[in-house]
Design a protein around this motif. Sequence first.
Motif, mmCIF file in Angstrom:
data_model
loop_
_atom_site.group_PDB
_atom_site.id
_atom_site.type_symbol
_atom_site.label_atom_id
_atom_site.label_comp_id
_atom_site.label_asym_id
_atom_site.label_seq_id
_atom_site.Cartn_x
_atom_site.Cartn_y
_atom_site.Cartn_z
ATOM 1 N N LEU A 40 18.127 -2.656 -19.347
ATOM 2 C CA LEU A 40 18.524 -3.607 -20.384
ATOM 3 C C LEU A 40 17.371 -3.877 -21.339
ATOM 4 C CD1 LEU A 40 20.765 -5.488 -21.405
ATOM 5 C CD2 LEU A 40 19.846 -7.238 -19.876
ATOM 6 N N LEU A 41 16.176 -4.064 -20.793
ATOM 7 C CA LEU A 41 14.981 -4.290 -21.599
ATOM 8 C C LEU A 41 14.744 -3.141 -22.568
ATOM 9 C CD1 LEU A 41 12.279 -5.890 -22.051
ATOM 10 C CD2 LEU A 41 11.321 -4.456 -20.257
ATOM 11 N N CYS A 42 14.811 -1.926 -22.068
ATOM 12 C CA CYS A 42 14.589 -0.739 -22.889
ATOM 13 C C CYS A 42 15.612 -0.652 -24.020
ATOM 14 C CB CYS A 42 14.645 0.503 -22.013
ATOM 15 S SG CYS A 42 14.287 2.029 -22.884
ATOM 16 N N GLU A 43 16.877 -0.865 -23.705
ATOM 17 C CA GLU A 43 17.933 -0.779 -24.724
ATOM 18 C C GLU A 43 17.768 -1.860 -25.787
ATOM 19 O OE1 GLU A 43 20.162 1.705 -25.115
ATOM 20 O OE2 GLU A 43 19.007 2.594 -23.486
ATOM 21 N N CYS A 44 17.401 -3.057 -25.380
ATOM 22 C CA CYS A 44 17.186 -4.138 -26.355
ATOM 23 C C CYS A 44 16.016 -3.816 -27.276
ATOM 24 C CB CYS A 44 16.940 -5.459 -25.640
ATOM 25 S SG CYS A 44 18.405 -6.160 -24.866
ATOM 26 N N LEU A 45 14.938 -3.295 -26.695
ATOM 27 C CA LEU A 45 13.784 -2.937 -27.516
ATOM 28 C C LEU A 45 14.113 -1.795 -28.483
ATOM 29 C CD1 LEU A 45 10.942 -3.215 -24.857
ATOM 30 C CD2 LEU A 45 11.452 -4.803 -26.732
ATOM 31 N N LYS A 46 14.918 -0.823 -28.049
ATOM 32 C CA LYS A 46 15.343 0.266 -28.935
ATOM 33 C C LYS A 46 16.136 -0.259 -30.119
ATOM 34 C CE LYS A 46 15.790 4.008 -25.558
ATOM 35 N NZ LYS A 46 16.791 4.850 -24.856
ATOM 36 N N ASP A 47 16.919 -1.330 -29.876
ATOM 37 C CA ASP A 47 17.727 -1.937 -30.941
ATOM 38 C C ASP A 47 16.937 -2.919 -31.796
ATOM 39 O OD1 ASP A 47 19.935 -0.534 -30.107
ATOM 40 O OD2 ASP A 47 20.860 -2.213 -29.039
ATOM 41 N N LEU A 56 7.840 -11.690 -10.943
ATOM 42 C CA LEU A 56 6.704 -12.063 -10.115
ATOM 43 C C LEU A 56 6.300 -10.936 -9.187
ATOM 44 C CD1 LEU A 56 7.886 -15.666 -9.196
ATOM 45 C CD2 LEU A 56 6.367 -14.972 -11.063
ATOM 46 N N ASP A 57 7.053 -9.835 -9.230
ATOM 47 C CA ASP A 57 6.842 -8.746 -8.282
ATOM 48 C C ASP A 57 6.148 -7.517 -8.849
ATOM 49 O OD1 ASP A 57 8.162 -10.203 -6.340
ATOM 50 O OD2 ASP A 57 10.099 -9.361 -6.855
ATOM 51 N N HIS A 58 6.071 -7.385 -10.168
ATOM 52 C CA HIS A 58 5.601 -6.128 -10.756
ATOM 53 C C HIS A 58 4.498 -6.384 -11.776
ATOM 54 C CE1 HIS A 58 8.979 -4.154 -8.836
ATOM 55 N NE2 HIS A 58 9.751 -5.115 -9.314
ATOM 56 N N ASP A 59 3.553 -5.486 -11.825
ATOM 57 C CA ASP A 59 2.451 -5.553 -12.779
ATOM 58 C C ASP A 59 2.947 -5.157 -14.169
ATOM 59 O OD1 ASP A 59 0.016 -3.850 -14.119
ATOM 60 O OD2 ASP A 59 -0.706 -5.567 -12.946
ATOM 61 N N PRO A 60 2.550 -5.881 -15.215
ATOM 62 C CA PRO A 60 2.996 -5.537 -16.583
ATOM 63 C C PRO A 60 2.717 -4.082 -16.975
ATOM 64 C CG PRO A 60 1.935 -7.672 -16.589
ATOM 65 C CD PRO A 60 1.742 -7.098 -15.202
ATOM 66 N N LYS A 61 1.571 -3.523 -16.544
ATOM 67 C CA LYS A 61 1.260 -2.123 -16.873
ATOM 68 C C LYS A 61 2.276 -1.176 -16.251
ATOM 69 C CE LYS A 61 -3.312 -3.184 -16.178
ATOM 70 N NZ LYS A 61 -4.538 -2.945 -15.485
ATOM 71 N N ASP A 62 2.677 -1.460 -15.024
ATOM 72 C CA ASP A 62 3.679 -0.620 -14.358
ATOM 73 C C ASP A 62 5.028 -0.700 -15.077
ATOM 74 O OD1 ASP A 62 1.800 0.081 -12.464
ATOM 75 O OD2 ASP A 62 2.468 -1.460 -11.030
ATOM 76 N N ILE A 63 5.384 -1.892 -15.504
ATOM 77 C CA ILE A 63 6.658 -2.055 -16.222
ATOM 78 C C ILE A 63 6.635 -1.249 -17.520
ATOM 79 C CG2 ILE A 63 8.148 -3.703 -17.425
ATOM 80 C CD1 ILE A 63 7.136 -5.804 -15.346
ATOM 81 N N ARG A 64 5.551 -1.368 -18.280
ATOM 82 C CA ARG A 64 5.454 -0.618 -19.539
ATOM 83 C C ARG A 64 5.565 0.888 -19.303
ATOM 84 N NH1 ARG A 64 0.972 -4.031 -20.338
ATOM 85 N NH2 ARG A 64 1.618 -5.875 -21.472
ATOM 86 N N MET A 65 4.903 1.387 -18.255
ATOM 87 C CA MET A 65 4.956 2.817 -17.959
ATOM 88 C C MET A 65 6.382 3.257 -17.622
ATOM 89 S SD MET A 65 1.377 3.835 -16.003
ATOM 90 C CE MET A 65 2.190 3.743 -14.458
ATOM 91 N N ARG A 66 7.089 2.445 -16.839
ATOM 92 C CA ARG A 66 8.439 2.814 -16.430
ATOM 93 C C ARG A 66 9.421 2.781 -17.596
ATOM 94 N NH1 ARG A 66 7.351 -0.259 -11.685
ATOM 95 N NH2 ARG A 66 8.503 -2.014 -12.536
ATOM 96 N N ILE A 67 9.350 1.770 -18.459
ATOM 97 C CA ILE A 67 10.349 1.672 -19.534
ATOM 98 C C ILE A 67 10.032 2.580 -20.705
ATOM 99 C CG2 ILE A 67 11.027 -0.657 -18.898
ATOM 100 C CD1 ILE A 67 9.556 -1.580 -21.471
ATOM 101 N N CYS A 68 8.812 3.058 -20.806
ATOM 102 C CA CYS A 68 8.437 3.909 -21.953
ATOM 103 C C CYS A 68 8.627 5.385 -21.682
ATOM 104 C CB CYS A 68 6.990 3.631 -22.343
ATOM 105 S SG CYS A 68 6.753 1.983 -23.026
#
Length: 69
Positions: A40-47, A56-68
Motif C-alpha cells: 500500500l505504501l509503495c502504491e501511494c508513493l507511486k501515485d 515498531l518492528d522494522h528499521d527504516p533503512k530495511d523498509i526503504r530497501m524493500r519498497i524500492c
Amino acid sequence: MSLVRYCSLEAFANSGLPPGSNVLLTGPPGVGKTVFCETLLCECLKDGRGVLYITLDHDPKDIRMRICR
C-alpha cells in the motif's frame, strides 16, 4: 480469523481508504500485515500521495530497501 473481520477487510479492500483516514492494522505474526502495508505504501508513493507509516518492528533503512525494489 473471524468472519466479521474477514468481511470488514474485504469491504476495506474493495472500497479503498478514505482520504485523510487513519488505519491500525493488527493481527498475529505471519498473516501478511507488513507485506500489505508496504505494498500500500509503495502504491501511494507511486501515485504521489503522502504516507505516514509507523512500525515498531522494522528499521527504516530495511523498509526503504524493500519498497524500492
